[in-house]
Design a protein around this motif. Structure first.
Motif, PDB file in Angstrom:
ATOM      1  N   THR A 269       9.540 -18.320  27.458  1.00 25.32           N
ATOM      2  CA  THR A 269      10.064 -19.680  27.665  1.00 25.32           C
ATOM      3  C   THR A 269      10.818 -20.198  26.440  1.00 25.32           C
ATOM      4  O   THR A 269      11.725 -21.021  26.570  1.00 25.32           O
ATOM      5  CB  THR A 269       8.930 -20.655  28.033  1.00 25.32           C
ATOM      6  OG1 THR A 269       7.906 -20.608  27.033  1.00 25.32           O
ATOM      7  CG2 THR A 269       8.336 -20.299  29.390  1.00 25.32           C
ATOM      8  N   LEU A 272      14.448 -19.295  26.980  1.00 22.77           N
ATOM      9  CA  LEU A 272      15.160 -19.761  28.172  1.00 22.77           C
ATOM     10  C   LEU A 272      16.171 -20.846  27.806  1.00 22.77           C
ATOM     11  O   LEU A 272      15.882 -21.731  26.994  1.00 22.77           O
ATOM     12  CB  LEU A 272      14.164 -20.307  29.204  1.00 22.77           C
ATOM     13  CG  LEU A 272      13.126 -19.320  29.750  1.00 22.77           C
ATOM     14  CD1 LEU A 272      12.263 -19.992  30.815  1.00 22.77           C
ATOM     15  CD2 LEU A 272      13.793 -18.072  30.326  1.00 22.77           C
ATOM     16  N   SER A 276      11.943 -25.252  31.771  1.00 22.73           N
ATOM     17  CA  SER A 276      11.237 -24.516  32.818  1.00 22.73           C
ATOM     18  C   SER A 276       9.897 -25.171  33.126  1.00 22.73           C
ATOM     19  O   SER A 276       9.329 -25.889  32.301  1.00 22.73           O
ATOM     20  CB  SER A 276      11.018 -23.061  32.402  1.00 22.73           C
ATOM     21  OG  SER A 276      10.215 -23.003  31.240  1.00 22.73           O
ATOM     22  N   ALA A 278       5.991 -24.183  34.739  1.00 20.43           N
ATOM     23  CA  ALA A 278       5.079 -23.089  35.073  1.00 20.43           C
ATOM     24  C   ALA A 278       4.024 -23.592  36.054  1.00 20.43           C
ATOM     25  O   ALA A 278       3.439 -24.660  35.869  1.00 20.43           O
ATOM     26  CB  ALA A 278       4.406 -22.544  33.816  1.00 20.43           C
TER      27      ALA A 278
END
Length: 285
Positions: A269, A272, A276, A278
């Motif tokens: 992450t 990224l 994001s 999860a």
């Protein structure tokens, strides 16, 4: 195979233990000599979901514990004691079922697109529990089915995918799903499950499930071009550029692996390009 053999280190998922005997179809032996079974699961239509939800509410009463977690009660032990020993129906080498008067055909014709078939093992040692189906995968799949707009056209990474059930469900709405775990035998089973359910995962040509190795104890992606489930440089770049969701089901059962899981989650992450979210589905035990 007359019955499942249990040892002191044997682990068996409730999903398999409570499944009617007629649904245990042994398809083959995997590369390490374990029996592989095929089980069918049907996705309930909207009106059926309402009926089931109403039934569950009346049967269970309060569904949340004091922490707000969903409570799913287990069936009484007496039902397990009364259950007959498992006598799987063996499939022929050609892959044709020799069972139940072709009852699959009649059942599936009307709603074939709603039937999910999953290859799995049963009664495995702890290191092979990923080859079984666990209730956390069903809960995560149900969440995906209940919130399709959330994942519409997204790129999704599943960690510890096991048999691939949640990734297969996710592929219905997501643009791309990276379905990851470790172990060639497990990943091969997962790849077979993706192929078994191509009728469900490929309503559009651009959708796809990529089964790839992701070892939480390793420092980076497996990019060996000769590895069957290795990553290409383009796939690693795509993952970093486009992933907005990470999902995982029933992946916390070992202290060392749990530490490695969160180290991997942090590493990925952190690279990224987009924010994001999860989603973890974990059964309290």
């Amino acid at each position: 195979m007359d019955q499942v053999a249990f040892r002191s280190d044997t682990v068996l998922s409730d999903v398999h233990l409570l499944l009617p005997n007629a649904r245990h179809l042994m398809a083959r032996l995997n590369s390490v000599g374990q029996p592989v079974f095929v089980s069918k699961f049907r996705i309930l239509r909207e009106e059926e979901q309402v009926e089931v939800q109403d039934s569950v509410k009346s049967d269970l009463g309060v569904l949340l514990d004091e922490d707000g977690d969903l409570v799913v009660t287990r069936k009484p032990n007496r039902m397990l004691c009364d259950r007959e020993k498992i006598h799987p129906v063996i499939l022929s080498q050609a892959g044709e079922a020799v069972s139940d008067e072709e009852d699959d055909e009649a059942e599936d014709k009307e709603c074939a697109k709603d039937i999910i078939r999953i290859e799995h093992t049963m009664a495995t040692p702890l290191e092979d529990v990923g080859k079984q189906i666990w209730r956390g995968a069903f809960l995560l799949s149900d969440f995906i089915l209940s919130h399709p707009a959330v994942f519409q056209e997204a790129t999704v990474l599943e960690l510890g995918a096991g048999t691939g059930l949640a990734s297969i469900i996710m592929a219905r709405v997501a643009k791309k799903v990276y379905c990851t775990d470790v172990g060639e035998d497990l990943l091969s089973m997962c790849q077979r499950n993706v192929a078994l359910n191509s009728h469900y995962t490929e309503p559009a040509a651009e959708r796809g499930v990529k089964v790839r190795q992701l070892d939480w104890t390793a420092d980076d992606f497996l990019t060996d071009a000769d590895a069957e489930f290795g990553w290409s440089e383009e796939e690693v770049a795509d993952l970093h550029d486009n992933t907005t969701f990470v999902i995982a089901a029933d992946v916390c059962y070992d202290d060392d692996l749990t530490d490695a899981l969160f180290q991997t989650l942090y590493r990925i992450t952190s690279n990224l390009r987009s924010p994001s979210t999860a989603y973890f589905s974990i059964e309290k035990r």
